[in-house]
Design an enzyme around this catalytic site. Structure first.
Site, short mmCIF file in Angstrom:
data_model
loop_
_atom_site.label_atom_id
_atom_site.label_comp_id
_atom_site.label_asym_id
_atom_site.label_seq_id
_atom_site.Cartn_x
_atom_site.Cartn_y
_atom_site.Cartn_z
N LYS A 83 0.79 14.36 1.37
CA LYS A 83 -0.46 14.56 1.02
C LYS A 83 -0.73 16.06 0.69
O LYS A 83 -1.67 16.49 0.23
CB LYS A 83 -1.53 13.78 2.04
CG LYS A 83 -1.55 12.61 2.14
CD LYS A 83 -2.42 12.02 3.25
CE LYS A 83 -2.46 10.66 3.27
NZ LYS A 83 -3.17 9.68 2.40
N LYS A 138 -14.63 8.54 -3.63
CA LYS A 138 -15.82 8.60 -3.18
C LYS A 138 -16.53 10.08 -3.32
O LYS A 138 -17.57 10.15 -3.35
CB LYS A 138 -15.72 8.65 -1.32
CG LYS A 138 -15.33 7.23 -1.03
CD LYS A 138 -14.82 7.15 0.34
CE LYS A 138 -14.18 5.79 1.08
NZ LYS A 138 -13.28 5.99 2.26
N LYS A 169 -8.39 13.70 4.70
CA LYS A 169 -7.55 12.59 4.89
C LYS A 169 -6.46 12.86 6.00
O LYS A 169 -6.52 13.94 6.66
CB LYS A 169 -6.68 12.49 3.40
CG LYS A 169 -5.99 13.88 3.11
CD LYS A 169 -5.04 13.48 1.71
CE LYS A 169 -6.47 13.98 0.50
NZ LYS A 169 -6.72 12.68 -0.12
N ARG A 170 -5.68 11.84 6.34
CA ARG A 170 -4.77 11.82 7.42
C ARG A 170 -3.90 12.84 6.93
O ARG A 170 -3.45 13.16 5.90
CB ARG A 170 -4.06 10.61 7.48
CG ARG A 170 -4.78 9.57 8.31
CD ARG A 170 -5.05 10.02 9.62
NE ARG A 170 -3.69 10.00 10.68
CZ ARG A 170 -3.53 8.94 11.31
NH1 ARG A 170 -4.71 8.21 11.61
NH2 ARG A 170 -2.62 9.24 12.30
N HIS A 219 0.86 -1.23 0.09
CA HIS A 219 0.00 -0.07 -0.13
C HIS A 219 0.85 1.34 -0.08
O HIS A 219 0.46 2.34 0.19
CB HIS A 219 -1.05 0.14 1.14
CG HIS A 219 -1.92 -0.94 1.31
ND1 HIS A 219 -3.22 -0.91 0.76
CD2 HIS A 219 -2.11 -2.20 1.81
CE1 HIS A 219 -4.08 -1.94 0.94
NE2 HIS A 219 -3.20 -2.66 1.49
N THR A 240 -8.75 6.50 -1.75
CA THR A 240 -10.16 6.05 -1.88
C THR A 240 -10.83 7.07 -1.82
O THR A 240 -12.15 7.13 -2.27
CB THR A 240 -10.35 4.93 -1.12
OG1 THR A 240 -9.69 5.30 0.19
CG2 THR A 240 -9.43 3.71 -1.52
I1 GPV Z 1 1.23 1.38 4.18
N1 GPV Z 1 -2.24 3.45 3.38
C1 GPV Z 1 -2.84 4.04 4.79
O1 GPV Z 1 -3.88 4.46 4.79
N2 GPV Z 1 -2.17 3.35 5.73
C2 GPV Z 1 -0.76 2.92 5.69
O2 GPV Z 1 -0.30 2.37 6.72
C3 GPV Z 1 -0.39 2.54 4.44
C4 GPV Z 1 -0.97 2.79 3.30
C5 GPV Z 1 -3.02 3.88 2.36
C6 GPV Z 1 -2.47 4.73 1.08
O3 GPV Z 1 -1.85 5.65 1.64
C7 GPV Z 1 -3.56 4.90 0.21
O4 GPV Z 1 -3.07 5.53 -1.08
C8 GPV Z 1 -4.61 3.78 -0.47
O5 GPV Z 1 -5.58 4.25 -1.17
C9 GPV Z 1 -4.81 3.05 0.88
O6 GPV Z 1 -3.83 2.69 1.64
C10 GPV Z 1 -5.53 1.51 0.44
O7 GPV Z 1 -4.74 0.96 -0.37
#
Ligand code: GPV
Length: 833
Positions: A573, A679, A567-568, A375, A675
């Site tokens: 980001k 949405k 988002k976080r 990821h 994601t």
């Molecule tokens: I590695 N992601 C997350 O939320 N936490 C993590 O520890 C890790 C990856 C996220 C990515 O940042 C996103 O781009 C992605 O859409 C999401 O994982 C699901 O795949």
């Protein structure tokens, strides 16, 4: 996708969502019955919480019946199943979702209304189940929804955290963290299964012994044993044919271990042991995309993997006894990132040490059973454990990893690249150096039969930049599955107004087959439809404005552009780039009160990891800027800034339907997929985004003309990095950028306290601006200006929004699941009844 070619008219005649019917009268009776006999109260004195629990209990009567039928069907068919191993499941609220998926939401609303209750008030009682940090955890939640909807045999396995992600409060504009209490008084959505408790060994040492035939065996003498208690959360598929489970493990002290201490007179000590054992599932680590390297985290990971594998083996053995030849045809385990990677050596240990398989047979089973999803490419997120820590906690697993590594390097790497020590060092599961480390990503690649990234571009970069030698060594192992989102939660349930309009136009089957929404593209230029669509967007914004007022005291104009970044908080980001743009707009308005722009409300929702100093500084800065901007009469309300506290799934469900602009502004190459972008676009927002992650695929689907793309692409980023990036160049050559950065050094936003916002400027200049916010700033500012002028063209804007909603079918998580099933899991559907 398989159903893509089905015509809309055929779909319209398909069976309705619910596979059983429950009318308002029945539901009313059931709620009352549960209020009396399950909750022990009555309608005259019931609290909102009691009403909520009675409603949940009424729904559960159906859920449990379908669960029983599902388990029976899966057992009888003895089907292959996927086991989704994830340290995080960010479920959000469950009641509304279950009512929707059962097809009884309206019946429940009417029943409650007859009983004098407002369903939205009742649903608001439920705390979020926030057992995850962000995208990775929410993805797991969407995937299990889709698997149940599609009638695939699937179990989610994770950790039953007592405290999920912290609750965020602001004190003097700064984030403070408070413990999350999602189940302080229990939860009606989980079932404890004491009959399936597992024991988990930890610490201790390994002894070499010889059996009767003289074979060498390894015997692990654990220093401690803790127990895992399973809690099952039913996962109701849409239409409620299949109800799968999410099984979450809670840690406790092991009884028999404790009795020894107790009997030895150690009553007090045994309480300390209880506390230590319970600490394992006590709290979710709030670090998103950073590995902490902490002992407790390794224990958490091992704990839930060990419990889950024993559970899988117990279920397998019930049907197949000691015959291991079918294990990998019956079971596939998906590793959600490397967090569960220790499951690989654990399965080896179980097979070799406890079930007496030989190494080669065990390794074949392992490699046929695990698949791994990556990821992120961020180096700080790639988990590595100190060998010394591993050895202390899991001594036998370290030996097994060494053996896996030795054979891998000798039998595979040496054969492909004879005598090449440089490649061996790169591919070794053990990183050599001052402190030796176990590389969990390497272990996951070596121990899996498939490795996937989460969006097209990300999967390419996994092959090209992260694991190029592995890709050469294992042709065909690397693949892509683009992420998705469940349209049930992220459109049907969260945006009832738009959902009703869509159902009216394309029939009621779109929540399964989101491609059906393509049909509304034909109304994109129809003024009557545009009006209906935009009236809905406005109504959602009016609701959101009320929520903003309630949560922050800020008044916003619902006709303004709602510009949303949720988002976080992470440097990659680039919330800080959005911040700079806000300052630029504010400055333009101060210089020229008639500056031509539509009123805009910039809305943030975001948590920072408690130890991430700069991220917390960015939150602080945005809150200070918001205070100043929102109370500045000179700009006549043309710009407002809102930072909503305690962003979570439930807030996302309110914000997303009200969004005009979706900020997806990561530096290209750093957001694996995203994601939230899907949405927001599904609910009509236009993406202001870089060519990163799934933004690229969103632009492909919606058409370039219906998104606002800006900034460097991955190649340009890599070229600039190679050439040597100097943020000062942009500072000196762009007067507006220089002015807003310098502003941060003044006390304009922190009266009497100059320098309080300087860390942001410093990170962007002296700190080298690792995510190149300054390089993309001008292009971002231009894209925002473009978005603003497009908003002025009402018909053009409505058209673009409609096209966005119409073309997001690809991002249905049902499609993601079908991709996994076809390319990785090879499951067959198991219809229930
Ligand atoms: I590695 N992601 C997350 O939320 N936490 C993590 O520890 C890790 C990856 C996220 C990515 O940042 C996103 O781009 C992605 O859409 C999401 O994982 C699901 O795949």
């Amino acid at each position: 996708m398989a159903t893509k070619k089905t015509t809309a008219s055929a779909k319209k005649k398909a069976a309705p969502a619910a596979s059983f019917s429950l009318n308002t009268t029945d539901f009313k009776e059931s709620i009352l019955k549960h209020l009396h006999s399950t909750l022990g109260t009555d309608e005259n004195k019931a609290s909102n919480r009691a009403w909520a629990e009675a409603t949940a209990a009424a729904a559960n009567d159906f859920v449990y019946e379908r669960l029983r039928q599902t388990q029976k069907a899966h057992f009888e068919a003895d089907t292959r199943a996927v086991h989704y191993l994830s340290a995080e499941f960010l479920m959000g609220r469950l009641l509304s979702n279950n009512l929707h998926n059962l097809g009884v939401f309206d019946a429940a609303a009417d029943a409650l209304k007859d009983l004098g209750q407002d369903i939205s008030v009742i649903l608001d009682e439920e705390p979020d189940m926030a057992l995850g940090n962000g995208g990775l955890g929410r993805l797991a939640a969407c995937f299990i929804d889709s698997l149940a909807t599609l009638n695939y045999p699937a179990i989610g396995y994770g950790i039953h955290y007592e405290h999920g992600l912290f609750r965020q409060e602001f004190r003097d504009n700064r984030q403070i963290e408070r413990p999350d209490e999602w189940r302080e008084y229990g939860s009606p959505f989980e079932i404890c299964r004491p009959e399936s408790v597992q024991q988990v060994p930890l610490f201790g040492y390994v002894e070499t012994v010889f059996d009767e035939t003289g074979n060498m065996k390894k015997k692990w003498h654990p220093g401690r044993v803790i127990k895992g208690i399973p809690w099952d959360v039913p996962i109701v598929g849409y239409g409620a044919e299949t109800v799968n489970i999410l099984r979450l493990w809670e840690s406790r002290a092991s009884d028999f271990f404790n009795w020894d201490v107790f009997n030895a007179g150690g009553y007090i000590d045994s309480q300390a042991e209880n506390a230590e054992a319970e600490a394992v599932s006590k709290v979710l680590y709030p670090n998103d995309e950073t590995e902490a390297g902490k002992q407790l985290r390794l224990i958490q990971q091992y704990f839930f993997c060990a419990c889950s594998l024993k559970d899988i083996i117990r279920r397998y053995s019930r049907a197949h006894g000691n015959d291991w030849s079918k294990f990998s045809t019956q079971n596939v385990m998906q590793l959600n990132d490397t967090h569960p990677a220790v499951a690989i050596p654990e399965l080896m240990r179980l097979l070799v040490d406890e079930h007496d398989l030989n190494w080669d047979d065990a390794w074949t089973i392992c490699r046929e059973s695990f698949a791994y999803t990556n990821h992120t490419l961020l180096p700080e997120a790639l988990e590595k454990w100190d060998v010394s820590l591993f050895e202390r906690v899991l001594p036998r697993h370290l030996e097994i990893i060494y053996e896996i590594n030795r054979r891998f390097l000798e039998d595979e790497v040496e054969v492909k690249w004879p005598g090449n020590d440089e490649i061996k060092a790169k591919l070794s599961i053990i990183e050599e150096g001052d402190s030796r480390k176990v590389r969990m990503g390497h272990l996951s690649v070596v121990g899996s039969f498939k490795v996937n990234g989460v969006a097209q571009i990300h999967s390419e970069l996994v092959k090209k930049d992260l694991f190029p030698e592995y890709d050469a060594l294992f042709p065909g192992k690397f693949t892509n599955v683009t992420n998705g989102i469940t349209p049930r939660r992220w459109l049907k349930a969260c945006n009832p107004r738009l959902s009703a309009l869509l159902t009216e136009k394309v029939g009621e089957n779109w929540p399964r087959d989101l491609e059906l929404l393509r049909d509304i593209a034909k109304y994109a230029d129809d003024p009557a439809f545009q009006k209906e669509y935009m009236d809905i967007k406005l109504a959602n914004k009016v609701d959101m404005a009320a929520t903003i007022l309630e949560l922050t005291g800020v008044e916003v104009d619902p006709t303004a552009i709602f510009d949303i970044q949720i988002k976080r908080l992470h440097e990659y980001k680039r919330q800080q780039m959005n911040l700079l743009h806000i300052l630029a707009l504010y400055r333009r308005l101060l210089e020229n009160p008639d500056y031509d722009m539509n009123p805009r409300v910039v809305i943030f929702g975001s948590k920072a990891a408690p130890g991430y100093k700069l991220a917390k500084d960015i939150i602080y800065a945005l809150n200070c800027i918001a205070e100043k901007v929102n109370s500045d009469a000179r700009i006549k309300g043309k710009l407002k800034v809102v930072f909503l506290p305690n962003y979570r799934v439930t807030i996302a469900e309110k914000l997303i339907p009200a969004a005009d602009l979706s900020q997806q502004i990561s530096l290209a190459g750093y957001e694996a997929s995203g994601t939230g972008n899907m949405k927001l676009a599904l609910n009509g927002a236009l993406t202001v985004g870089t060519l990163d992650g799934a933004n690229i695929e969103i632009a492909e689907e919606a058409g370039e003309e219906n998104v606002c793309i800006f900034g460097m692409n991955v190649d340009e980023v890599q070229a600039l990095q190679a050439q040597g990036y100097n943020p000062w160049d942009y500072y000196y050559s762009n007067p507006e950028l220089k002015a807003v950065l310098d502003w941060l050094d003044t006390d304009y936003f922190t009266p009497g306290k100059p320098g309080e916002l300087s860390s942001i400027k410093r990170s962007l200049l002296d700190g080298g601006d690792p995510y190149m916010a300054l390089a993309d700033f001008q292009s971002y500012s231009d894209a925002q200006k473009d978005a603003d002028s497009r908003y002025s063209d009402k018909a053009g804007w409505a058209r673009a929004m409609i096209i966005n909603t119409a073309t997001m079918g690809k991002f249905n998580s049902d499609r993601s699941m079908e991709d996994y099933v076809r390319d990785i899991w090879k499951l067959t559907k198991c219809p229930v009844k």
